[in-house]
Design an enzyme around this catalytic site. Structure first.
Site, PDB file in Angstrom:
ATOM      1  N   CYS A 127     -14.977   0.192 -29.722  1.00 59.74           N
ATOM      2  CA  CYS A 127     -16.025   0.762 -29.006  1.00 59.74           C
ATOM      3  C   CYS A 127     -15.536   2.287 -28.854  1.00 59.74           C
ATOM      4  CB  CYS A 127     -16.314   0.365 -27.742  1.00 59.74           C
ATOM      5  SG  CYS A 127     -17.476   1.260 -26.656  1.00 59.74           S
ATOM      6  N   ASN A 128     -16.260   3.162 -29.675  1.00 58.49           N
ATOM      7  CA  ASN A 128     -15.974   4.535 -29.490  1.00 58.49           C
ATOM      8  C   ASN A 128     -16.095   5.155 -28.363  1.00 58.49           C
ATOM      9  OD1 ASN A 128     -17.189   4.043 -32.677  1.00 58.49           O
ATOM     10  ND2 ASN A 128     -15.955   6.118 -32.847  1.00 58.49           N
ATOM     11  N   THR A 129     -17.197   4.644 -27.505  1.00 60.88           N
ATOM     12  CA  THR A 129     -17.480   5.235 -26.161  1.00 60.88           C
ATOM     13  C   THR A 129     -16.002   4.843 -25.274  1.00 60.88           C
ATOM     14  OG1 THR A 129     -19.847   5.017 -26.618  1.00 60.88           O
ATOM     15  CG2 THR A 129     -19.120   5.299 -24.289  1.00 60.88           C
ATOM     16  N   CYS A 156     -20.169   5.031 -33.792  1.00 64.29           N
ATOM     17  CA  CYS A 156     -20.480   3.913 -32.701  1.00 64.29           C
ATOM     18  C   CYS A 156     -20.339   2.783 -33.539  1.00 64.29           C
ATOM     19  CB  CYS A 156     -21.786   4.307 -32.193  1.00 64.29           C
ATOM     20  SG  CYS A 156     -22.552   2.866 -31.174  1.00 64.29           S
ATOM     21  N   THR A 157     -19.451   1.697 -32.798  1.00 59.51           N
ATOM     22  CA  THR A 157     -19.559   0.471 -33.837  1.00 59.51           C
ATOM     23  C   THR A 157     -20.740  -0.343 -33.768  1.00 59.51           C
ATOM     24  OG1 THR A 157     -18.533  -0.475 -31.504  1.00 59.51           O
ATOM     25  CG2 THR A 157     -17.172   0.479 -32.949  1.00 59.51           C
ATOM     26  N   HIS A 158     -22.003  -0.102 -33.225  1.00 55.82           N
ATOM     27  CA  HIS A 158     -22.788  -0.827 -33.296  1.00 55.82           C
ATOM     28  C   HIS A 158     -23.869  -0.407 -34.782  1.00 55.82           C
ATOM     29  CE1 HIS A 158     -22.867  -1.976 -29.264  1.00 55.82           C
ATOM     30  NE2 HIS A 158     -23.921  -2.557 -28.996  1.00 55.82           N
ATOM     31  N   GLU A 190     -28.743  -4.327 -30.228  1.00 52.74           N
ATOM     32  CA  GLU A 190     -28.689  -5.586 -29.518  1.00 52.74           C
ATOM     33  C   GLU A 190     -29.450  -6.445 -29.493  1.00 52.74           C
ATOM     34  OE1 GLU A 190     -26.031  -6.478 -27.120  1.00 52.74           O
ATOM     35  OE2 GLU A 190     -24.708  -4.867 -28.047  1.00 52.74           O
ATOM     36  N   TYR A 243     -23.095   1.632 -22.873  1.00 53.29           N
ATOM     37  CA  TYR A 243     -21.980   2.336 -22.267  1.00 53.29           C
ATOM     38  C   TYR A 243     -22.252   3.830 -22.565  1.00 53.29           C
ATOM     39  CZ  TYR A 243     -18.338  -1.226 -21.299  1.00 53.29           C
ATOM     40  OH  TYR A 243     -17.542  -2.359 -21.027  1.00 53.29           O
ATOM     41  N   GLY A 244     -23.067   4.074 -23.508  1.00 57.55           N
ATOM     42  CA  GLY A 244     -23.104   5.647 -23.989  1.00 57.55           C
ATOM     43  C   GLY A 244     -23.685   6.577 -23.009  1.00 57.55           C
ATOM     44  N   ASP A 275     -16.093  -4.682 -26.905  1.00 62.38           N
ATOM     45  CA  ASP A 275     -17.046  -3.572 -26.825  1.00 62.38           C
ATOM     46  C   ASP A 275     -17.981  -3.732 -25.681  1.00 62.38           C
ATOM     47  OD1 ASP A 275     -18.734  -1.495 -28.420  1.00 62.38           O
ATOM     48  OD2 ASP A 275     -19.861  -3.049 -28.809  1.00 62.38           O
ATOM     49  N   SER A 276     -18.965  -2.700 -25.523  1.00 62.78           N
ATOM     50  CA  SER A 276     -19.920  -2.883 -24.778  1.00 62.78           C
ATOM     51  C   SER A 276     -20.924  -3.843 -25.064  1.00 62.78           C
ATOM     52  CB  SER A 276     -21.040  -1.573 -24.529  1.00 62.78           C
ATOM     53  OG  SER A 276     -21.529  -1.363 -25.835  1.00 62.78           O
TER      54      SER A 276
HETATM   55  N1  DGL Z   1     -20.375   0.261 -29.452  1.00 62.32           N
HETATM   56  C1  DGL Z   1     -20.264   1.645 -28.721  1.00 62.32           C
HETATM   57  C2  DGL Z   1     -19.660   2.480 -29.316  1.00 62.32           C
HETATM   58  O1  DGL Z   1     -19.044   2.341 -30.207  1.00 62.32           O
HETATM   59  C3  DGL Z   1     -20.955   1.531 -27.579  1.00 62.32           C
HETATM   60  C4  DGL Z   1     -22.267   1.882 -27.392  1.00 62.32           C
HETATM   61  C5  DGL Z   1     -23.036   1.796 -26.284  1.00 62.32           C
HETATM   62  O2  DGL Z   1     -22.974   1.005 -25.475  1.00 62.32           O
HETATM   63  O3  DGL Z   1     -23.764   2.823 -25.647  1.00 62.32           O
HETATM   64  O4  DGL Z   1     -19.603   3.687 -28.946  1.00 62.32           O
END
Ligand code: DGL
Length: 274
Positions: A76-78, A187-189, A155, A45-46, A13-14
Site C-alpha cells: 500500500c503506497n499510502t 496506488c496498489t489498487h 473495492e 486510507y488515502g 493493504d487498506s
Molecule cells: N492501495 C492503497 C495505496 O496503495 C490505498 C488506497 C486507499 O485506501 O486510499 O495507496
C-alpha cells in the site's frame, strides 16, 4: 529473521489493492506461503491523516508478526508513506518491503519529459514522495492526480463502469493535453484498471505498475536472508479482512485469478482480534 522459511510472508493493504502485489508475488514465488490482510473496515486510507494510517499499520504488523510472518510487505503506497520508516524503527529485527511511486523509472524513460502520477492524497503528502521526486525527477515535469473515488469503485469490483471511466478520464485527459507520455500508478489498487487506463491514454503512453519489481525485491530479500521456502508444492494463501469477508471472497477470482476463503478480523482498540 528468526522464523523458518516455510513461515508465511505477511502482506497488507487498506483493501484489495494489495492483491495486485500479491498477484505478482504468486507469479514469481508460487511456493511461498502468504498471509494477506485487507483493512476494508477502514478503506480508503488515502484521505485519512498520516498518523491514523500509521496506527493501523502498526496494529496490522503486530498481528502479522503474531501469526509468524517472516517478512512484511506493505502493499500500500499510502501505508508506506505514513508508516514505513516508523515500522522499521519500531520493529528493527523485521524485514519490510514497501511501496514508493515509481518516479525514478518514469523519469528515466520519458521522452516528453512530462510524467503523470496517480496516487492518494496521503501518499502525495508524505515525506517519502517528496524525497523520491527530489532525488529522481531530474527536471522532469511531474503532474499529480488523486483520482477521488477510484479506490472505492475498485473495492466494489467496478473496473470498467461509467463512474470508474469518468474518474480516470478527468484525471488523465488534462495530463494528455500537457503531453504526458508515462503514467505512474502510485496506488496498489490502480493496476486493476490498467486496461481502462490504456484505452484512455492510447498505446504510445507507458503505464508503470510497480508490482513486479516489488515482488522481485521480496524475493531478493528472502534469498539474502536464507528465508526462501524451498518446498516444491504451491504455497497456501490465507486471506483476512476487517470488512465484509463474503464481498472480498467474491472479488478474489477477478482480481487475483484464484479463489480462497476469507476470514474476518475485528479491531479492538489498536489491536486486531479474531
Ligand atoms: N492501495 C492503497 C495505496 O496503495 C490505498 C488506497 C486507499 O485506501 O486510499 O495507496
Amino acid at each position: 529473521m528468526t522464523n523458518t522459511s516455510s513461515n508465511p510472508i505477511g502482506v497488507f493493504d487498506s483493501g484489495v489493492g494489495g492483491l495486485s502485489v500479491l498477484r505478482a508475488m504468486r507469479t514469481l514465488m508460487p511456493n511461498e506461503n502468504v498471509i494477506f490482510f485487507g483493512d476494508q473496515g477502514h478503506v480508503p486510507y488515502g484521505p485519512r491523516p498520516l498518523e491514523e494510517v500509521r496506527a493501523f499499520s502498526e496494529g496490522i504488523t503486530r498481528w502479522l508478526l503474531d501469526e509468524g510472518a517472516k517478512l512484511i510487505v506493505v502493499a500500500c503506497n499510502t501505508a508506506s508513506a505514513a508508516a514505513l520508516t516508523y515500522l522499521r524503527e519500531t520493529f528493527p529485527d523485521v524485514k519490510f518491503v514497501g511501496m514508493e511511486p515509481a518516479v525514478k523509472p518514469a523519469a528515466e524513460w520519458t521522452r516528453s519529459r512530462v510524467v503523470g502520477v496517480l496516487a492518494t492524497p496521503a501518499t502525495f503528502q508524505g515525506a517519502l514522495y517528496a524525497s523520491v521526486v527530489e532525488r529522481f525527477a531530474n527536471g522532469v515535469d511531474i503532474l499529480q492526480n488523486t483520482c477521488p473515488g477510484l479506490v472505492q469503485e475498485i473495492e466494489k469490483g467496478n473496473l470498467d463502469g461509467a463512474e470508474t471511466r469518468r474518474i480516470l478520464e478527468s484525471a488523465l485527459r488534462p495530463m494528455l493535453e500537457k503531453k504526458v507520455d508515462t503514467v505512474v500508478l502510485g496506488c496498489t489498487h490502480y493496476p486493476f484498471v490498467i486496461p481502462l487506463i490504456e484505452r484512455i491514454v492510447g498505446e504510445s503512453v507507458r503505464v508503470i505498475d510497480p508490482a513486479p519489481s516489488v515482488a522481485k525485491q521480496v524475493e531478493r530479500l528472502l534469498e539474502a536472508n536464507g528465508a526462501r521456502n524451498m518446498s516444491s508444492s504451491r504455497g497456501r494463501v490465507q486471506f483476512y479482512t476487517s470488512g465484509d469477508a463474503v464481498a472480498v471472497e467474491s472479488l478474489l477470482p477477478k482480481l487475483l485469478g484464484e479463489s480462497g476463503k476469507v476470514s474476518r478480523l475485528t479491531w479492538d482498540g489498536g489491536r486486531l482480534v479474531r
